[in-house]
Write a protein that holds these residues in place. Structure first.
Motif, PDB file in Angstrom:
ATOM      1  N   SER A  78       0.834  -1.209   0.000  1.00 57.60           N
ATOM      2  CA  SER A  78       0.000   0.000   0.000  1.00 57.60           C
ATOM      3  C   SER A  78       0.872   1.263   0.000  1.00 57.60           C
ATOM      4  CB  SER A  78      -0.902   0.020   1.224  1.00 57.60           C
ATOM      5  OG  SER A  78      -0.100   0.337   2.346  1.00 57.60           O
TER       6      SER A  78
ATOM      7  N   THR B 139       1.125   3.570   2.097  1.00 60.90           N
ATOM      8  CA  THR B 139       1.792   3.771   3.394  1.00 60.90           C
ATOM      9  C   THR B 139       3.161   3.127   3.406  1.00 60.90           C
ATOM     10  OG1 THR B 139      -0.382   3.558   4.407  1.00 60.90           O
ATOM     11  CG2 THR B 139       1.521   3.488   5.864  1.00 60.90           C
ATOM     12  N   TYR B 140       3.150   1.832   3.067  1.00 65.14           N
ATOM     13  CA  TYR B 140       4.411   1.138   3.176  1.00 65.14           C
ATOM     14  C   TYR B 140       5.407   1.607   2.136  1.00 65.14           C
ATOM     15  CZ  TYR B 140       2.492  -1.635   6.857  1.00 65.14           C
ATOM     16  OH  TYR B 140       1.961  -2.015   8.052  1.00 65.14           O
TER      17      TYR B 140
ATOM     18  N   THR C 297       5.707   4.718   1.184  1.00 60.63           N
ATOM     19  CA  THR C 297       6.298   5.935   1.743  1.00 60.63           C
ATOM     20  C   THR C 297       7.351   5.588   2.790  1.00 60.63           C
ATOM     21  OG1 THR C 297       4.060   6.818   1.607  1.00 60.63           O
ATOM     22  CG2 THR C 297       5.733   8.207   2.639  1.00 60.63           C
ATOM     23  N   VAL C 298       6.950   4.641   3.671  1.00 61.85           N
ATOM     24  CA  VAL C 298       7.883   4.276   4.745  1.00 61.85           C
ATOM     25  C   VAL C 298       9.170   3.725   4.162  1.00 61.85           C
ATOM     26  CG1 VAL C 298       8.259   2.795   6.720  1.00 61.85           C
ATOM     27  CG2 VAL C 298       6.025   3.812   6.356  1.00 61.85           C
TER      28      VAL C 298
ATOM     29  N   LEU D  78      11.296   6.494   2.701  1.00 61.87           N
ATOM     30  CA  LEU D  78      12.011   7.263   3.715  1.00 61.87           C
ATOM     31  C   LEU D  78      13.172   6.474   4.308  1.00 61.87           C
ATOM     32  CD1 LEU D  78       9.076   9.124   5.481  1.00 61.87           C
ATOM     33  CD2 LEU D  78      10.912  10.107   4.136  1.00 61.87           C
ATOM     34  N   LEU D  79      12.933   5.171   4.537  1.00 57.72           N
ATOM     35  CA  LEU D  79      14.019   4.363   5.088  1.00 57.72           C
ATOM     36  C   LEU D  79      15.188   4.287   4.122  1.00 57.72           C
ATOM     37  CD1 LEU D  79      12.210   1.458   6.933  1.00 57.72           C
ATOM     38  CD2 LEU D  79      13.881   3.023   7.891  1.00 57.72           C
TER      39      LEU D  79
ATOM     40  N   LEU E 185      15.913   6.489   1.905  1.00 59.83           N
ATOM     41  CA  LEU E 185      16.529   7.811   1.905  1.00 59.83           C
ATOM     42  C   LEU E 185      17.485   7.938   3.088  1.00 59.83           C
ATOM     43  CD1 LEU E 185      16.382  10.349   0.217  1.00 59.83           C
ATOM     44  CD2 LEU E 185      14.572  11.203   1.687  1.00 59.83           C
ATOM     45  N   LEU E 186      17.013   7.462   4.238  1.00 62.38           N
ATOM     46  CA  LEU E 186      17.838   7.548   5.444  1.00 62.38           C
ATOM     47  C   LEU E 186      19.130   6.773   5.265  1.00 62.38           C
ATOM     48  CD1 LEU E 186      18.011   8.544   8.364  1.00 62.38           C
ATOM     49  CD2 LEU E 186      16.990   6.388   9.072  1.00 62.38           C
TER      50      LEU E 186
ATOM     51  N   THR F 176      21.445   8.418   2.663  1.00 60.85           N
ATOM     52  CA  THR F 176      22.076   9.629   3.196  1.00 60.85           C
ATOM     53  C   THR F 176      23.181   9.264   4.175  1.00 60.85           C
ATOM     54  OG1 THR F 176      19.883  10.632   3.152  1.00 60.85           O
ATOM     55  CG2 THR F 176      21.633  11.879   4.215  1.00 60.85           C
TER      56      THR F 176
ATOM     57  N   ILE G 107      -1.947  -0.571  12.300  1.00 63.23           N
ATOM     58  CA  ILE G 107      -0.481  -0.528  12.420  1.00 63.23           C
ATOM     59  C   ILE G 107       0.091   0.454  11.413  1.00 63.23           C
ATOM     60  CG2 ILE G 107       1.625  -1.895  12.259  1.00 63.23           C
ATOM     61  CD1 ILE G 107       0.054  -2.805  14.534  1.00 63.23           C
ATOM     62  N   SER G 108      -0.567   0.520  10.253  1.00 66.14           N
ATOM     63  CA  SER G 108      -0.017   1.358   9.179  1.00 66.14           C
ATOM     64  C   SER G 108       0.119   2.802   9.630  1.00 66.14           C
ATOM     65  CB  SER G 108      -0.880   1.255   7.925  1.00 66.14           C
ATOM     66  OG  SER G 108      -2.169   1.774   8.188  1.00 66.14           O
TER      67      SER G 108
ATOM     68  N   VAL H 255       3.186   3.091  11.979  1.00 64.96           N
ATOM     69  CA  VAL H 255       4.447   2.978  11.245  1.00 64.96           C
ATOM     70  C   VAL H 255       4.678   4.231  10.415  1.00 64.96           C
ATOM     71  CG1 VAL H 255       5.616   1.736   9.405  1.00 64.96           C
ATOM     72  CG2 VAL H 255       4.391   0.474  11.158  1.00 64.96           C
ATOM     73  N   LEU H 256       3.644   4.685   9.726  1.00 63.68           N
ATOM     74  CA  LEU H 256       3.775   5.872   8.882  1.00 63.68           C
ATOM     75  C   LEU H 256       4.158   7.087   9.739  1.00 63.68           C
ATOM     76  CD1 LEU H 256       3.575   6.762   5.990  1.00 63.68           C
ATOM     77  CD2 LEU H 256       1.172   7.300   6.348  1.00 63.68           C
TER      78      LEU H 256
ATOM     79  N   ALA I  56       7.647   6.964  10.622  1.00 63.04           N
ATOM     80  CA  ALA I  56       8.476   7.266   9.458  1.00 63.04           C
ATOM     81  C   ALA I  56       8.541   8.766   9.177  1.00 63.04           C
ATOM     82  CB  ALA I  56       7.972   6.511   8.236  1.00 63.04           C
ATOM     83  N   VAL I  57       7.398   9.413   9.113  1.00 60.03           N
ATOM     84  CA  VAL I  57       7.461  10.824   8.723  1.00 60.03           C
ATOM     85  C   VAL I  57       7.949  11.728   9.841  1.00 60.03           C
ATOM     86  CG1 VAL I  57       5.724  10.664   6.926  1.00 60.03           C
ATOM     87  CG2 VAL I  57       5.034  11.297   9.224  1.00 60.03           C
TER      88      VAL I  57
ATOM     89  N   ILE J 176      11.968   9.191  11.269  1.00 66.22           N
ATOM     90  CA  ILE J 176      12.903   8.826  10.200  1.00 66.22           C
ATOM     91  C   ILE J 176      13.183  10.025   9.293  1.00 66.22           C
ATOM     92  CG2 ILE J 176      13.328   7.287   8.257  1.00 66.22           C
ATOM     93  CD1 ILE J 176      13.054   5.502  10.431  1.00 66.22           C
ATOM     94  N   TYR J 177      12.131  10.667   8.879  1.00 65.01           N
ATOM     95  CA  TYR J 177      12.310  11.817   7.993  1.00 65.01           C
ATOM     96  C   TYR J 177      13.131  12.889   8.718  1.00 65.01           C
ATOM     97  CZ  TYR J 177      10.922  14.737   3.993  1.00 65.01           C
ATOM     98  OH  TYR J 177      10.889  15.506   2.863  1.00 65.01           O
TER      99      TYR J 177
ATOM    100  N   MET K 119      15.368  12.402  10.937  1.00 68.88           N
ATOM    101  CA  MET K 119      16.777  11.982  10.918  1.00 68.88           C
ATOM    102  C   MET K 119      17.420  12.293   9.577  1.00 68.88           C
ATOM    103  SD  MET K 119      16.668   8.268  12.689  1.00 68.88           S
ATOM    104  CE  MET K 119      16.208   8.035  14.388  1.00 68.88           C
ATOM    105  N   VAL K 120      16.642  12.099   8.507  1.00 68.90           N
ATOM    106  CA  VAL K 120      17.184  12.400   7.184  1.00 68.90           C
ATOM    107  C   VAL K 120      17.602  13.856   7.111  1.00 68.90           C
ATOM    108  CG1 VAL K 120      16.610  12.625   4.741  1.00 68.90           C
ATOM    109  CG2 VAL K 120      15.889  10.607   5.988  1.00 68.90           C
TER     110      VAL K 120
ATOM    111  N   PHE L  26      20.811  10.959  14.733  1.00 75.63           N
ATOM    112  CA  PHE L  26      19.791   9.964  15.041  1.00 75.63           C
ATOM    113  C   PHE L  26      19.182  10.242  16.410  1.00 75.63           C
ATOM    114  CE2 PHE L  26      20.202   7.245  11.476  1.00 75.63           C
ATOM    115  CZ  PHE L  26      21.533   7.237  11.104  1.00 75.63           C
TER     116      PHE L  26
END
Lengths: 400, 466, 125
Positions: A4, A6-7, A9-10, A13-14, A16-17, A20, B378-379, B382-383, B386-387, B390-391, B393-394, B424
């Motif tokens: 989906s 969501t995953y 995007t995740v 980003l991972l 990308l991390l 980088t 869960i989505s 997790v999302l 991530a945003v 994780i983002y 950290m980027v 991090f």
């Protein structure tokens, strides 16, 4: 399997991390290692060549002696750059005979060939490096001149500036002047660049080449050069005491109308006329003393003070009741600093107005105006007292 | 409904971090452009004249007896053709003024100037013939803004520069800053990069090595400074939308400050408030103006290394931001104020000011989710992770990378590795707690708290013998 | 050949090397070079050089400050001090002589002239 949004995007980003992070590590280690390598190389290079060059400077007699040093240099890009860097640094330290010998090295055919190629390349970086080299070496032929003139219209400001600099080595003063004309029209030319070019223009004219007449005036008369550039030219003329421009500047000021956009130009002109001690401009400057803009009035005071003479000083004293504090302050400072009769004029002023104040009750001014006037007088007398005291104690700040 | 909240939260974090990312990357491009053979335009020492404007450095001092002499001595060593130093003793209760009078052999005198801005009464002005460009004003206590206003009145030069008494300046900082004024016409204010001095090795008054601080909080702040105060600001400057210049070092056109009436005395964030007021005034009067940021390091400052001081500092900064935005709320979404009113201030309002509230609520929401039986999205969790983390950290990592590419300030690879690790760590707790402090700041602002708090300073002398 | 100890405080690499060579070639001086003002000053205060050559723009403490301190001390009131600097405007030169420098040499300079001036200065003692 369908993932989906969501995953996705995740995951993105991972990724990308991770990228980088890895890039950062690799970049850091790689560039720092490279840097360490090159600085060690540079140290070795300098340790080897510096004594050679310094020996050469002590012992060389003819231009061909330079060849012996150059022979030891490889044709590698980095070596040439490092070598020229050393020469560059030495030019800051030594001049005279030593410098002449240094020039034999700088102008050597090896470097000329190396940079000539760059001059004609299409890369902005290469063009820039070539121009920087040729400004120092001073070598210029007709073909190069044509190329350099075309580079003045380059989209990159630094290239245009660098080639304008090289062209100031031309023996033809019209080429030098026209270079200035073209470059000054550029909207992205900064005042540092303009100042430097003016200086090279004039310096070269002075040293070796003949200069016919007051060429810089053409820059002032040129219609499409922005006013702030013209201001810099005028400031330059004033700072370097180019007296030959005195009358031209006075006539020029007469043609400038007082409008808001001309204010800075007028200020520069009046300042210049003061610096150049153009006594013939006295009347003209005085006519600006009643203009609305305070900055112009202040520079009138400055300029009239520099022109000197009891008439001008009395005139300045007459301006003392100016509505603006800054103008009054400048007048007080000027008269207090004056080595001759400034203080006498101030005394006379104070006596005149003290007499007036003592007759206040018979005055016809309405009370409010009177109050304003009295406050102004108070401020002036306080100013005179403090400024004079500070002069005696040497507390005066450095004059602008 | 739940969907809407969740999408809202995700969008918020996504946009926040994306904007920061954009700022960092555009600053990097901009800086690289500037640095390519920047010494082609070497200001020749021969053409000086009016290219250089005269500068007054204002040093407001309150209870700085410990390091005021050292500060002033180092300011006297700056390389610049014509400048003066005005120290304003803001009614200190310690021996600040006595030490100054003693060390420099000052005598009481009078100066002729106009009281353009009102402030607490001046008790005396002191000078010495030996150092003509030093002036010391002794006045009743009135706060930093009040002190600065007194200094502005006394100054007779083109530009005024306000610094903190404990900022350490590079020797050629004035020469560097003037380039901004020369390069961009009509510049009325400029700032530069402020770096963290904790951890640097100073020998014989030279900064020999630049390292990250030793402590946990110090290191976190180093990353933060890179992300927010270095590349953040350069990015805004690139977009010609600079809203904040550090209080540790800012330089202003004196006439412009007089036009807007000087610093405001009853504001906590007087530096931000002044900049916004300058924008407001000049945009309204449709005059050409520029407020720029010099992407070069000019000033070193000590950061707080204990929890309480840091918390108070951030609380104060946030109160300052709230106060400044509130005073000038008329500018928001108002086309008269161009880019500043339509884009920049709303951005600061939504992302910087109210942002922490949203962040905190998001985390609360997340916490609540765990207690709802049967919740299986869960989505979302997790999302969210991530945003936000994780983002984040980027963005922090890219800031460290950008620092390596653009400046390579840090003396050893170890420093970069530490910064990488802390990029991090920063996002796993610090930024969240920081948001909490900022929310407290907002609450305090609403309650009307105006104090400055105290920062326990180690003093940079402690570092100099390492 | 003139003898003695010379202390040079100069942070530019090439200038330092150049002056060293000049002294090795033309004089029989003991040569000590410092690149930081404070370090150089400390050394001078613990030794008695016959000649000091000072740059002005220095890290640690600048040349003018060092000059002032030396002239205020008993030991170095009369030591021969030469200022060597790229700062060539008249106000700096004036300041140098106001602080009682014995000589002020601006960069760029000619090696021969440099040597001649030093000889003249040392002979005058």
């Amino acid at each position: 399997m369908y993932l989906s949004l969501t995953y996705q995007t995740v995951l993105l980003l991972l990724m990308l991390l991770l990228t980088t992070f890895l890039y950062l590590l690799v970049y850091t280690f790689w560039t720092r290692a490279k840097k360490k390598y090159w600085s060690r190389y540079k140290v070795k290079f300098r340790a080897m060549f510096m004594p050679l060059i310094l020996d050469y400077i002590e012992t060389a007699n003819r231009q061909s002696d330079a060849d012996d040093v150059i022979k030891k240099l490889t044709r590698r890009n980095e070596d040439i750059v490092l070598f020229l860097e050393i020469l560059d640094e030495i030019t800051e330290i030594l001049n005279g005979d030593d410098r002449k010998k240094l020039n034999w090295l700088i102008k050597h055919a090896l470097f000329d060939r190396f940079y000539r190629k760059k001059l004609y390349s299409n890369s902005v970086n290469a063009q820039l490096l070539a121009c920087v080299y040729y400004s120092k070496s001073g070598y210029l032929n007709r073909k190069m001149t044509v190329r350099l003139i075309s580079l003045i219209s380059s989209r990159n400001t630094k290239v245009a500036y660098a080639s304008a600099k090289v062209l100031q080595n031309s023996t033809n003063e019209y080429i030098r002047l026209n270079t200035l004309k073209s470059f000054f029209k550029r909207p992205d030319a900064s005042s540092m660049m303009i100042g430097e070019l003016l200086h090279l223009f004039h310096q070269n004219a002075d040293k070796i080449y003949q200069m016919s007449g007051i060429l810089l005036k053409q820059l002032l008369l040129q219609k499409d050069i922005p006013k702030d550039r013209k201001q810099l030219v005028i400031d330059y003329i004033a700072y370097h005491n180019l007296y030959e421009y005195s009358l031209f500047l006075r006539n020029y000021l007469q043609t400038v109308l007082y409008r808001f956009e001309n204010k800075s130009l007028i200020v520069s002109l009046i300042n210049a006329l003061g610096e150049l001690r153009v006594k013939e401009a006295g009347t003209l400057i005085r006519s600006y003393s009643t203009i609305q803009n305070a900055e112009i009035r202040i520079c009138c005071v400055e300029a009239l003070n520099q022109l000197g003479g009891s008439d001008n000083l009395s005139f300045i004293t007459g301006m003392l009741l100016d509505i603006e504090f800054d103008v009054r302050k400048r007048i007080i400072q000027t008269l207090v600093q004056d080595p001759d009769n400034g203080h006498l004029l101030l005394e006379k002023f104070m006596l005149t107005y003290l007499k007036f104040v003592s007759k206040v009750w018979t005055s016809e001014l309405p009370p409010n105006d009177m109050l304003v006037f009295i406050n102004k007088l108070r401020s002036i007398t306080t100013g005179i007292r403090i400024t004079s005291a500070n002069k005696a104690l040497h507390f005066n700040p450095v004059q602008k | 409904m739940i969907q809407a909240i969740e999408w809202g939260i995700i969008t918020y974090f996504l946009s926040l971090n994306s904007v920061y990312l954009l700022l960092v990357i555009s600053s990097l491009i901009y800086i690289r452009q500037q640095m390519l053979l920047s010494d082609v335009v070497k200001p020749s020492s021969l053409f000086k004249s009016k290219v250089y404007k005269t500068i007054s450095i204002l040093v407001p001092a309150y209870n700085e007896a410990g390091n005021i002499i050292e500060s002033v001595e180092s300011l006297l060593r700056l390389e610049y053709p014509e400048y003066e130093i005005i120290v304003i003793n803001d009614g200190s209760s310690d021996e600040t003024i006595e030490r100054l009078k003693d060390h420099f052999k000052l005598t009481k005198t009078e100066l002729f100037y106009k009281q353009s801005i009102d402030h607490q009464p001046v008790r005396g002005i002191y000078k010495t013939a030996e150092i003509p460009n030093l002036t010391v004003i002794d006045k009743e206590n009135g706060g930093k803004s009040d002190a600065l206003n007194a200094g502005i009145n006394v100054s007779d030069y083109d530009l005024v520069c306000s610094i903190d008494a404990d900022s350490i300046l590079e020797q050629d900082v004035l020469k560097k800053l003037i380039q901004t004024f020369v390069r961009h016409k009509d510049t009325i204010a400029a700032g530069g990069i402020v770096r963290v001095i904790n951890g640097c090795k100073i020998v014989n008054r030279e900064i020999k090595e630049i390292h990250v601080p030793d402590g946990f909080l110090g290191r976190l702040q180093s990353v933060e400074y890179l992300r927010a105060f270095l590349f953040g600001r350069v990015g805004w400057d690139y977009l010609k939308s600079l809203l904040i210049i550090s209080g540790a070092f800012g330089i202003f056109d004196r006439k412009a400050i007089l036009e807007v009436g000087g610093y405001s005395v009853d504001s906590v964030g007087e530096d931000i408030e002044l900049i916004i007021r300058l924008h407001s005034h000049f945009l309204r009067s449709k005059k050409e103006y520029n407020i720029r940021f010099l992407p070069e390091p000019i000033c070193w400052t000590e950061v707080p290394v204990d929890y309480k001081s840091l918390k108070n500092q951030r609380n104060r900064w946030h109160r300052g931001l709230a106060d400044s935005l509130w005073r000038h709320k008329y500018m928001l979404f108002n086309p008269t104020y161009g880019r500043i009113g339509l884009l920049v201030m709303p951005f600061f309002l939504i992302f910087e000011l109210i942002g922490p509230i949203i962040i905190l609520l998001s985390y609360l929401y997340l916490g609540v989710l765990f207690f709802i039986p049967g919740y299986t999205s869960i989505s979302f969790i997790v999302l969210f992770f991530a945003v936000s983390v994780i983002y984040g950290m980027v963005v922090s990592l890219i800031s460290v990378l950008a620092e390596e590419i653009a400046y390579k300030t840090y003396s050893s690879t170890k420093d970069i590795l530490i910064l990488t690790a802390y990029s991090f760590i920063e996002n796993m707790g610090y930024r969240q707690i920081h948001s909490f402090w900022q929310v407290l700041g907002i609450i305090d602002f609403i309650k009307g708290n105006k104090s400055w708090g105290n920062m326990r300073r180690e003093g940079f002398k402690v570092n100099s013998t390492k | 050949m003139l003898k003695g100890n010379v202390v040079v405080i100069e942070d530019d690499e090439i200038t330092g090397i150049l002056i060293k060579r000049i002294f090795e070639r033309e004089f029989k001086f003991n040569f000590v070079l410092f690149r930081n003002g404070l370090e150089g000053l400390e050394y001078i205060q613990n030794n008695s050089p016959s000649l000091i050559i000072l740059d002005i723009m220095l890290p640690g403490k600048n040349g003018f400050e060092i000059l002032k301190e030396l002239r205020e001390s008993e030991a170095h009131k009369n030591t021969k001090i030469i200022l060597l600097s790229a700062k060539s405007n008249s106000s700096d030169i004036e300041r140098g002589f106001d602080l009682s420098a014995d000589e002020y040499i601006t960069k760029p300079f000619q090696q021969q002239e440099f040597v001649v001036r030093i000889r003249k200065l040392m002979r005058a003692s």
